[in-house]
Design an enzyme around this catalytic site. Structure first.
Site, PDB file in Angstrom:
ATOM      1  N   ARG A  51      10.125  12.305   6.620  1.00  0.00           N
ATOM      2  CA  ARG A  51       9.051  11.606   7.332  1.00  0.00           C
ATOM      3  C   ARG A  51       9.533  11.100   8.693  1.00  0.00           C
ATOM      4  NH1 ARG A  51       5.017   9.232   4.033  1.00  0.00           N
ATOM      5  NH2 ARG A  51       5.142   7.218   5.053  1.00  0.00           N
ATOM      6  N   ARG A  82      15.332  12.584  17.277  1.00  0.00           N
ATOM      7  CA  ARG A  82      14.968  13.056  18.620  1.00  0.00           C
ATOM      8  C   ARG A  82      16.142  12.967  19.576  1.00  0.00           C
ATOM      9  NH1 ARG A  82      10.406   9.210  18.278  1.00  0.00           N
ATOM     10  NH2 ARG A  82       8.647  10.219  17.226  1.00  0.00           N
ATOM     11  N   ARG A  89       7.072   1.863  -6.831  1.00  0.00           N
ATOM     12  CA  ARG A  89       7.750   0.791  -6.122  1.00  0.00           C
ATOM     13  C   ARG A  89       6.697  -0.198  -5.643  1.00  0.00           C
ATOM     14  NH1 ARG A  89       9.052  -0.028  -0.793  1.00  0.00           N
ATOM     15  NH2 ARG A  89       8.288   1.971  -0.101  1.00  0.00           N
ATOM     16  N   ARG A 110      12.702  -5.640   5.873  1.00  0.00           N
ATOM     17  CA  ARG A 110      12.237  -5.770   7.259  1.00  0.00           C
ATOM     18  C   ARG A 110      11.463  -7.065   7.456  1.00  0.00           C
ATOM     19  NH1 ARG A 110       7.498  -1.039   7.555  1.00  0.00           N
ATOM     20  NH2 ARG A 110       6.246  -1.822   5.831  1.00  0.00           N
ATOM     21  N   GLU A 133       9.873  -8.574   3.736  1.00  0.00           N
ATOM     22  CA  GLU A 133       9.500  -7.688   2.624  1.00  0.00           C
ATOM     23  C   GLU A 133      10.682  -7.467   1.686  1.00  0.00           C
ATOM     24  OE1 GLU A 133       7.543  -4.128   3.943  1.00  0.00           O
ATOM     25  OE2 GLU A 133       6.057  -5.257   5.099  1.00  0.00           O
ATOM     26  N   TYR A 173       2.731  10.412  -2.041  1.00  0.00           N
ATOM     27  CA  TYR A 173       3.097   9.481  -0.972  1.00  0.00           C
ATOM     28  C   TYR A 173       2.198   9.770   0.232  1.00  0.00           C
ATOM     29  CZ  TYR A 173       6.913   7.049   1.602  1.00  0.00           C
ATOM     30  OH  TYR A 173       7.694   6.189   2.325  1.00  0.00           O
ATOM     31  N   ASP A 217      -0.153   8.984   3.505  1.00  0.00           N
ATOM     32  CA  ASP A 217      -0.537   8.051   4.548  1.00  0.00           C
ATOM     33  C   ASP A 217      -2.061   7.975   4.572  1.00  0.00           C
ATOM     34  OD1 ASP A 217       1.817   7.025   5.608  1.00  0.00           O
ATOM     35  OD2 ASP A 217       2.181   8.811   6.806  1.00  0.00           O
TER      36      ASP A 217
HETATM   37  P1  FAD Z   1      -5.463   2.341  -2.229  1.00  0.00           P
HETATM   38  O1  FAD Z   1      -5.615   1.832  -0.848  1.00  0.00           O
HETATM   39  O2  FAD Z   1      -4.290   1.884  -3.026  1.00  0.00           O
HETATM   40  O3  FAD Z   1      -6.801   1.997  -3.032  1.00  0.00           O
HETATM   41  C1  FAD Z   1      -6.909   2.126  -4.418  1.00  0.00           C
HETATM   42  C2  FAD Z   1      -7.819   1.031  -4.923  1.00  0.00           C
HETATM   43  O4  FAD Z   1      -8.123   1.285  -6.303  1.00  0.00           O
HETATM   44  C3  FAD Z   1      -7.185  -0.355  -4.847  1.00  0.00           C
HETATM   45  O5  FAD Z   1      -7.987  -1.214  -4.079  1.00  0.00           O
HETATM   46  C4  FAD Z   1      -7.117  -0.789  -6.307  1.00  0.00           C
HETATM   47  O6  FAD Z   1      -7.360  -2.192  -6.492  1.00  0.00           O
HETATM   48  C5  FAD Z   1      -8.228   0.026  -6.952  1.00  0.00           C
HETATM   49  N1  FAD Z   1      -8.035   0.222  -8.390  1.00  0.00           N
HETATM   50  C6  FAD Z   1      -6.938   0.711  -9.011  1.00  0.00           C
HETATM   51  N2  FAD Z   1      -7.121   0.730 -10.346  1.00  0.00           N
HETATM   52  C7  FAD Z   1      -8.364   0.254 -10.576  1.00  0.00           C
HETATM   53  C8  FAD Z   1      -9.134   0.013 -11.744  1.00  0.00           C
HETATM   54  N3  FAD Z   1      -8.647   0.267 -12.969  1.00  0.00           N
HETATM   55  N4  FAD Z   1     -10.380  -0.491 -11.614  1.00  0.00           N
HETATM   56  C9  FAD Z   1     -10.888  -0.793 -10.390  1.00  0.00           C
HETATM   57  N5  FAD Z   1     -10.200  -0.590  -9.255  1.00  0.00           N
HETATM   58  C10 FAD Z   1      -8.957  -0.072  -9.336  1.00  0.00           C
HETATM   59  N6  FAD Z   1      -0.318   4.510   5.636  1.00  0.00           N
HETATM   60  C11 FAD Z   1      -0.361   4.817   6.956  1.00  0.00           C
HETATM   61  O7  FAD Z   1      -1.060   5.771   7.336  1.00  0.00           O
HETATM   62  N7  FAD Z   1       0.320   4.073   7.893  1.00  0.00           N
HETATM   63  C12 FAD Z   1       1.074   2.997   7.532  1.00  0.00           C
HETATM   64  O8  FAD Z   1       1.662   2.338   8.405  1.00  0.00           O
HETATM   65  C13 FAD Z   1       1.154   2.652   6.159  1.00  0.00           C
HETATM   66  N8  FAD Z   1       1.906   1.606   5.766  1.00  0.00           N
HETATM   67  C14 FAD Z   1       1.941   1.271   4.449  1.00  0.00           C
HETATM   68  C15 FAD Z   1       2.671   0.141   4.083  1.00  0.00           C
HETATM   69  C16 FAD Z   1       2.709  -0.247   2.751  1.00  0.00           C
HETATM   70  C17 FAD Z   1       3.528  -1.449   2.361  1.00  0.00           C
HETATM   71  C18 FAD Z   1       1.986   0.501   1.771  1.00  0.00           C
HETATM   72  C19 FAD Z   1       1.987   0.062   0.332  1.00  0.00           C
HETATM   73  C20 FAD Z   1       1.256   1.612   2.146  1.00  0.00           C
HETATM   74  C21 FAD Z   1       1.225   2.020   3.474  1.00  0.00           C
HETATM   75  N9  FAD Z   1       0.490   3.131   3.883  1.00  0.00           N
HETATM   76  C22 FAD Z   1       0.436   3.462   5.216  1.00  0.00           C
HETATM   77  C23 FAD Z   1      -0.222   3.987   2.905  1.00  0.00           C
HETATM   78  C24 FAD Z   1      -1.679   3.563   2.706  1.00  0.00           C
HETATM   79  O9  FAD Z   1      -1.697   2.284   2.129  1.00  0.00           O
HETATM   80  C25 FAD Z   1      -2.359   4.603   1.797  1.00  0.00           C
HETATM   81  O10 FAD Z   1      -2.374   5.855   2.429  1.00  0.00           O
HETATM   82  C26 FAD Z   1      -3.803   4.238   1.447  1.00  0.00           C
HETATM   83  O11 FAD Z   1      -3.879   2.943   0.940  1.00  0.00           O
HETATM   84  C27 FAD Z   1      -4.308   5.222   0.411  1.00  0.00           C
HETATM   85  O12 FAD Z   1      -5.630   4.912   0.078  1.00  0.00           O
HETATM   86  P2  FAD Z   1      -6.132   5.096  -1.418  1.00  0.00           P
HETATM   87  O13 FAD Z   1      -7.602   4.900  -1.370  1.00  0.00           O
HETATM   88  O14 FAD Z   1      -5.591   6.349  -1.988  1.00  0.00           O
HETATM   89  O15 FAD Z   1      -5.406   3.929  -2.260  1.00  0.00           O
HETATM   90  N1  UDP Z   2      14.272   4.599   6.110  1.00  0.00           N
HETATM   91  C1  UDP Z   2      15.560   4.104   6.235  1.00  0.00           C
HETATM   92  N2  UDP Z   2      15.810   3.167   7.200  1.00  0.00           N
HETATM   93  C2  UDP Z   2      14.843   2.678   8.015  1.00  0.00           C
HETATM   94  C3  UDP Z   2      13.536   3.201   7.884  1.00  0.00           C
HETATM   95  C4  UDP Z   2      13.282   4.151   6.914  1.00  0.00           C
HETATM   96  O1  UDP Z   2      16.438   4.485   5.490  1.00  0.00           O
HETATM   97  O2  UDP Z   2      15.135   1.813   8.839  1.00  0.00           O
HETATM   98  C5  UDP Z   2      14.032   5.627   5.061  1.00  0.00           C
HETATM   99  C6  UDP Z   2      13.503   5.017   3.766  1.00  0.00           C
HETATM  100  O3  UDP Z   2      14.057   5.731   2.675  1.00  0.00           O
HETATM  101  C7  UDP Z   2      12.014   5.273   3.872  1.00  0.00           C
HETATM  102  C8  UDP Z   2      11.981   6.625   4.576  1.00  0.00           C
HETATM  103  O4  UDP Z   2      13.062   6.544   5.511  1.00  0.00           O
HETATM  104  O5  UDP Z   2      11.368   5.315   2.620  1.00  0.00           O
HETATM  105  C9  UDP Z   2      10.702   6.951   5.301  1.00  0.00           C
HETATM  106  O6  UDP Z   2      10.424   5.944   6.266  1.00  0.00           O
HETATM  107  P1  UDP Z   2       8.964   5.307   6.373  1.00  0.00           P
HETATM  108  O7  UDP Z   2       8.942   4.325   7.488  1.00  0.00           O
HETATM  109  O8  UDP Z   2       7.972   6.402   6.365  1.00  0.00           O
HETATM  110  O9  UDP Z   2       8.995   4.520   4.989  1.00  0.00           O
HETATM  111  P2  UDP Z   2       7.946   3.804   4.060  1.00  0.00           P
HETATM  112  O10 UDP Z   2       7.955   2.353   4.460  1.00  0.00           O
HETATM  113  O11 UDP Z   2       6.628   4.477   4.250  1.00  0.00           O
HETATM  114  O12 UDP Z   2       8.589   4.002   2.726  1.00  0.00           O
END
Ligand code: FAD
Ligand code: UDP
Length: 380
Positions: A178, A182, A256, A287, A310, A358, A360
């Protein structure tokens, strides 16, 4: 409960996948019941205003929108404008601040000399001699073959161990793929053509997507507490964890989760940027996010700021499952869950939790748009 089900389709989960399917179905004239066990829409992309400071924070970790996909970008732009924010991440290693992902400036700073692109390539080539990143089958091998062992040990090894609580040799190579490497001073975290933050935050996008008389929204309801009352044959789009759907019959998939520790600090600027990673093993968190920097033009207070540390860990019990860990054992289990899912004719498993992928945000939306095209003919 009965009139709850006077709908054509149930969508379990109001995250990006569920909201996209619901929006598309309602636009086709279908009546959709959307349920979420949380008390809010938006899934993990949910944003809210921090009451003390007025700073908009992301309850489930910082969400930066980026996509190479024009269809997804155009679709989302129906519901929001975007700022021109491009994420830049810094890594604090042994008291020095380095730009990430690894780029010409990181390599030069780490090895203590201003290197040209050719010199940096030659240096990394010498450190990765005989290693093929394409052939690597786990995260460590992939990273070492791409950037060499010293940079791997400084920025990746211990960060990854903290973040995944798993030996990097047991994690998939795709997780580190991911991050680009560069040989320029392009310090953007993402390379995608379309990037930005929603002008009014993410929650406003979901309010607009679900704003239809044909969408009935029920929050704070768990599907497993209500599904017994649903009429047989009612189509369901399920975006919760696939292992939970089958009551963990094939064992638990590894997820996780993260503990977020928020603090209001009495300074207008704590770290000068939105995200600083802490890759050293001695630091317990991965972070620090300072949310004010996501919207530099907003009139936020000059004397206070919100920072969030976090602390990732394995999900257990009622923890929110955030990321699929995806070890070989998980993948073997997933094959069995997928076979069970295929035997459920009225249920479509979608999104990150429903497919144990996984994804986005843009990938969750793309998947929903595509799956909806497959599902739509069922409704005539
Ligand atoms: P979710 O957003 O998880 O939605 C699923 C929903 O289903 C939840 O609201 C949950 O409560 C509900 N649900 C589950 N089980 C039940 C049940 N039994 N009954 C009723 N409701 C239920 N993506 C990016 O593009 N850029 C980012 O910078 C980025 N950063 C992230 C950082 C973190 C810490 C995390 C955790 C994720 C990040 N993501 C990021 C990923 C992003 O969160 C997901 O791509 C997105 O949330 C996926 O949408 P979804 O609808 O599949 O799932
Ligand atoms: N990663 C790392 N060091 C950093 C940032 C990222 O080792 O400072 C690794 C880590 O394993 C992470 C992966 O690179 O899961 C992908 O990075 P991304 O920012 O997409 O991670 P996410 O927060 O989505 O897991």
């Amino acid at each position: 409960m009965d009139d709850l089900y006077s709908c054509d389709l149930v969508v379990v989960g109001a995250g990006f996948y569920g909201a996209t399917v619901a929006e598309r179905a309602a636009a086709r004239g279908l009546r959709v019941l959307v349920v979420d066990r949380r008390d809010h829409i938006g899934g993990n992309a949910y944003t809210e205003v921090h009451p003390e400071t007025g700073i908009e924070v992301h309850r489930y970790g910082p969400h930066l929108f980026h996509t190479p996909n024009a269809e997804v970008w155009n679709y989302l732009n129906r519901f929001t404008g975007f700022t021109d924010f491009q994420l830049r991440v810094w890594s604090s290693h042994r008291g020095q601040l380095y730009p990430l992902p690894v780029n010409l400036a990181t390599i030069s700073q780490f090895f203590g000399r201003h290197l040209s692109p050719a010199e940096a390539r030659a240096l990394i080539a010498a450190q990765t001699e005989g290693l093929d990143p394409q052939a690597a089958t786990n995260l460590e091998d992939k990273a070492v073959a791409s950037i060499g062992r010293p940079l791997y040990e400084a920025f990746i090894r211990d960060y990854t161990a903290k973040q995944w609580q798993t030996d990097p040799r047991l994690l998939p190579a795709a997780t580190i793929a991911r991050l680009p490497v560069r040989y320029t001073t392009d310090t953007r975290y993402f390379s995608d053509r379309f990037q930005g933050l929603p002008v009014d935050g993410y929650t406003a996008i979901f309010e607009r997507m679900l704003d239809s008389p044909r969408v009935a929204l029920r929050l704070g309801l768990d599907w497993f507490d209500m599904r017994h009352a649903a009429p047989a044959g009612l189509p369901v789009v399920y975006t919760g964890p696939i292992d939970r759907y089958f009551d963990y019959a094939e064992g638990r998939l590894g997820w996780r989760t993260t503990r977020f520790e928020a603090e209001t600090v009495a300074v207008g600027d704590y770290q000068g940027t939105a995200i600083v990673n802490y890759p050293d093993a001695g630091v317990p968190f991965t972070r620090i996010v300072e949310y004010r920097h996501l919207y530099p033009d907003r009139p936020y207070p000059a004397d206070r700021s919100v920072i969030v540390r976090e602390f990732p860990r394995f999900a257990a019990g009622d923890d929110e499952p955030f990321y699929p860990v995806d070890t070989a054992e998980d993948r073997a289990r997933l094959v069995r869950y997928r076979a069970r899912a295929e035997a459920e004719p009225d249920v479509l498993f979608g999104g990150r939790l429903g497919t144990y992928r996984y994804l986005d945000m843009h990938q969750a939306i793309a998947m929903a748009l595509r799956d909806w095209e497959t599902l739509a003919p069922r409704f005539g």
